[in-house]
Design an enzyme around this catalytic site. Structure first.
Site, short mmCIF file in Angstrom:
data_model
loop_
_atom_site.label_atom_id
_atom_site.label_comp_id
_atom_site.label_asym_id
_atom_site.label_seq_id
_atom_site.Cartn_x
_atom_site.Cartn_y
_atom_site.Cartn_z
N ALA A 1 44.94 42.85 47.69
CA ALA A 1 43.98 43.85 47.97
C ALA A 1 43.78 45.07 46.78
O ALA A 1 42.81 45.79 46.91
CB ALA A 1 43.96 44.27 49.10
N ALA A 2 45.00 45.26 46.21
CA ALA A 2 45.12 46.51 45.62
C ALA A 2 44.17 46.41 44.19
O ALA A 2 43.75 45.53 43.74
CB ALA A 2 46.69 46.83 45.20
N PRO A 3 43.82 47.64 43.92
CA PRO A 3 43.82 49.06 44.65
C PRO A 3 43.26 49.52 45.62
O PRO A 3 43.50 50.35 46.51
CB PRO A 3 43.52 50.04 43.46
CG PRO A 3 42.45 49.24 42.77
CD PRO A 3 42.81 47.91 42.74
N ARG A 6 51.76 49.14 43.86
CA ARG A 6 50.27 48.88 44.13
C ARG A 6 49.90 48.74 45.62
O ARG A 6 48.83 49.49 46.06
CB ARG A 6 49.60 47.47 43.51
CG ARG A 6 49.70 47.62 42.10
CD ARG A 6 49.51 46.39 41.42
NE ARG A 6 48.19 45.66 41.91
CZ ARG A 6 47.12 45.93 41.36
NH1 ARG A 6 46.95 46.93 40.50
NH2 ARG A 6 45.99 45.37 41.73
N GLU A 45 49.01 43.25 49.75
CA GLU A 45 49.33 43.37 48.18
C GLU A 45 50.90 43.26 47.87
O GLU A 45 51.54 43.57 48.74
CB GLU A 45 49.02 44.78 47.78
CG GLU A 45 49.56 45.20 46.29
CD GLU A 45 49.01 44.15 45.12
OE1 GLU A 45 49.65 43.66 44.35
OE2 GLU A 45 47.81 43.77 45.35
N CYS A 80 38.33 38.37 37.60
CA CYS A 80 37.65 39.36 36.40
C CYS A 80 38.03 38.38 35.13
O CYS A 80 38.21 39.04 34.34
CB CYS A 80 37.90 40.66 36.54
SG CYS A 80 39.97 40.80 36.36
#
Length: 474
Positions: free
Chosen positions: A104-106, A132, A127, A225
Site C-alpha cells: 500500500a505505501a505510500p 514506508r 506495507e 508500474c
C-alpha cells in the site's frame, strides 16, 4: 538523465517495432506529469487550478501541490501520478466492503479506496517496509480515514490470519519500475532483464497469498508500474490458468489494451489496460481487474473465528471486566473517571455519522484510547501500526486528543474552530503558540482558509497552545 540500457531498447524494439519503440524512448526524455486528487471526504475549498481534469478519475486534476499548503496538511489533496490513479478507480468497491491494499505505501491507492468506502466497512492497508509503513499511516491519517487498519508484515502473515475474508484486494506489486524511468534515475540504473524475472517470481509469490484471502466472487486488482510482459500479461495469464479468474473490462480513456500475444493468447487479456508515457496521461502503468470464481470456501480465520469489522452500534462495556493490570499490552475500557476526562476534552465537536457511537466502542491500551475497526484479538500475530481511530492519550487527570481525530473531524462542519491567517498558519506549522482573538476555551480545531489541520488549546486569554505533531512541523 542516465542513458536507457541498450538491452531495454532492444527488448521493446522487438516487442513494439521500430516506430512504436521510438515513440516510447522519445517520451522517456520528456518531463513527467504531475497531478492531484481532491478528498471528497473532507470539508474545504481547494485553491489549486482545476482546468485540466485527469480523464476517467473523479476529482482529479493536472497540476502540482505543495506540502506546506493547508490543502495538503488538512488532507484535502493528494499528489499522485495520474496513471497511478487508475488501479483504485478500476476495482469495484462499495461502502461496507472489506478491502485489502496489500502493497500500500505510500498511500495514494489506499486513500482512494477509503473514499470509495465512505467511512463504512474496512480497509486493511499493508506495507512490508517499516519506514514506508510509517508514511502510509501518516497519509491515511491526514486523509481523515477512521475505518482503516494499517499493518506492517508480509503477505504470508496476513493470509494465515485472513483466509477467504476480503471482498476486494488491490495488489500494486513491487516491479522493475520501467514506467518510472522519467521520475527515477535509480529505476534506470538498476534495470536488467534478470531483475524483471526476479520481480515476476516475487509477484507470483505475493499473488498466491492474495488469492487465499479473497472471497469467492471477490475482486482482485493487479497493477504494476512497468511494461514488461513477464510482469504483466504473463502474470495475468498465470492467474487465469492457475485459479480460473475472469478478466473484467476497464474503462480507461487513452489506455492501450493488453496484448494477448504477450501472454497465453487468451483473448480476454485485451481487457487489461496499459498506460504508455507517450499517450499523455502520466507515467507507465499496467492494470488488470479480475473476479474470482464463485464457490464454497471456508471464511474462518485463526482458530475458527469469523472476522468482521466492529459493528457501529455494538456496546463494548464488557471489555472492561477481568482486566489484567500486570499485562502492559492488555486492553480495557476506560474507567468512569477516565471517560469523564475524555468527554470533557472533546465536548462540543461534531462527529461523522459513522462514528456517532464512539463512546460505546472505545478501548484503552497503555493509556492510548482508540475506536477499533477490527476487534484487536482478530489481529494476533500481525504487526499493527493503527487500528481504526486513535482518539488520544490519557495523561495525569487529563486527556489529549490525537492528531488523527482532528483530521477525521475535518469531515464535518464544526463550531469550535480557530481559523488562522496565512501568516499565523506558517508560524503554527513551525510549532509556535499564538495569540488569537477568540472567546473559546479548551481544545479547539485549528484551520486555515476553512481547512482543519490540527488541534490547539485555548486559554481564557486567547493564547493558542500548539498541538501540531512535532514530527510534522515545518
Amino acid at each position: 538523465m542516465i542513458e536507457i540500457p541498450n538491452q531495454f531498447k532492444e527488448k521493446f524494439t522487438g516487442l513494439l517495432g521500430q516506430e512504436e519503440a521510438g515513440k516510447l524512448l522519445d517520451s522517456l526524455a520528456e518531463p513527467s506529469k504531475k497531478a492531484y486528487r481532491i478528498n471528497s471526504l473532507k470539508k474545504g475549498a481547494v485553491a489549486y487550478p482545476q482546468e485540466e481534469a485527469v480523464p476517467g478519475i473523479p476529482n482529479a486534476y493536472y497540476g502540482e501541490v505543495s506540502g506546506k499548503d493547508p490543502e495538503w496538511t488538512a488532507g484535502l489533496v493528494y499528489s499522485q501520478d495520474p496513471a497511478a490513479m487508475f488501479p483504485a478507480q478500476a476495482i469495484p468497491v462499495k461502502p461496507g466492503d472489506k478491502v485489502l491494499d496489500l502493497c500500500a505505501a505510500p498511500g495514494g491507492k489506499s486513500t482512494a479506496l477509503a473514499q470509495k468506502l465512505q467511512g463504512e466497512g474496512l480497509l486493511v492497508a499493508n506495507e512490508i517496509s517499516p519506514s514506508r509503513a510509517k508514511i502510509l499511516r501518516e497519509n491515511l491519517e491526514r486523509w481523515g480515514v477512521a475505518n482503516a487498519v494499517v499493518t506492517n508484515c508480509d503477505s504470508f502473515a496476513l493470509s494465515a490470519r485472513f483466509p477467504g475474508f476480503f471482498d476486494a484486494i488491490l495488489v500494486d506489486a513491487p516491479c522493475s519500475g520501467e514506467g518510472m524511468f522519467r521520475k527515477s534515475e535509480d529505476a534506470i540504473k538498476y534495470w536488467s532483464q534478470e531483475n524483471v524475472d526476479l520481480c515476476a517470481d516475487r509477484q507470483r509469490e505475493i499473488l498466491t497469498e492474495a488469492v487465499k484471502m479473497l472471497k469467492p466472487g471477490g475482486y482482485l486488482l493487479y497493477s504494476t508500474c512497468t511494461f514488461s510482459p513477464e510482469e504483466d500479461e504473463e502474470i495475468v495469464s498465470w492467474l487465469l490458468d492457475e485459479y480460473g479468474f475472469k478478466l473484467l473490462p476497464i474503462a480507461a480513456e487513452k489506455a492501450a489494451p493488453g496484448r494477448p500475444e504477450w501472454g497465453n493468447g487468451d483473448a480476454s487479456l485485451a481487457n487489461c489496460a496499459r498506460f504508455w508515457p507517450q499517450d499523455g496521461v502520466g507515467e507507465g502503468q499496467f492494470v488488470a481487474s479480475l473476479q474470482k470464481a464463485a464457490g464454497e470456501e471456508s471464511f474462518a480465520a485463526g482458530a475458527g473465528e469469523v472476522f468482521s469489522p466492529v459493528r457501529k452500534n455494538e456496546d463494548k462495556k464488557k471489555k472492561g471486566k477481568g482486566k489484567n493490570k500486570g499485562n502492559r499490552s492488555s486492553l480495557e475500557r476506560p474507567s468512569k473517571e477516565e471517560y469523564g476526562y475524555i468527554s470533557e476534552a472533546i465536548a462540543g465537536f461534531n462527529w461523522p455519522e459513522s462514528l456517532a457511537s464512539w463512546p460505546s466502542q472505545m478501548l484503552k491500551s497503555q493509556d492510548h484510547v482508540f475506536v477499533p475497526t477490527l476487534e484487536p484479538e482478530q489481529l494476533k500475530g500481525i504487526k499493527v501500526l493503527n487500528n481504526g481511530l486513535e482518539l488520544g492519550i490519557l495523561k495525569k487527570k487529563r486527556f489529549e486528543p490525537s492528531h488523527q481525530l482532528a483530521e477525521v473531524l475535518g469531515q464535518v462542519d464544526q463550531e469550535r474552530v480557530v481559523d488562522l491567517t496565512e501568516d499565523e498558519y506558517d508560524h503554527y506549522l513551525h510549532g509556535e503558540s499564538l495569540q488569537v482573538d477568540s472567546s473559546l476555551k479548551g481544545f479547539v480545531l485549528v484551520s486555515c482558509r476553512g481547512m482543519i489541520f490540527s488541534f490547539g488549546k485555548l486559554s481564557g486569554k486567547g493564547q493558542l497552545k500548539n498541538y501540531y505533531p512535532k514530527g510534522l512541523r515545518q
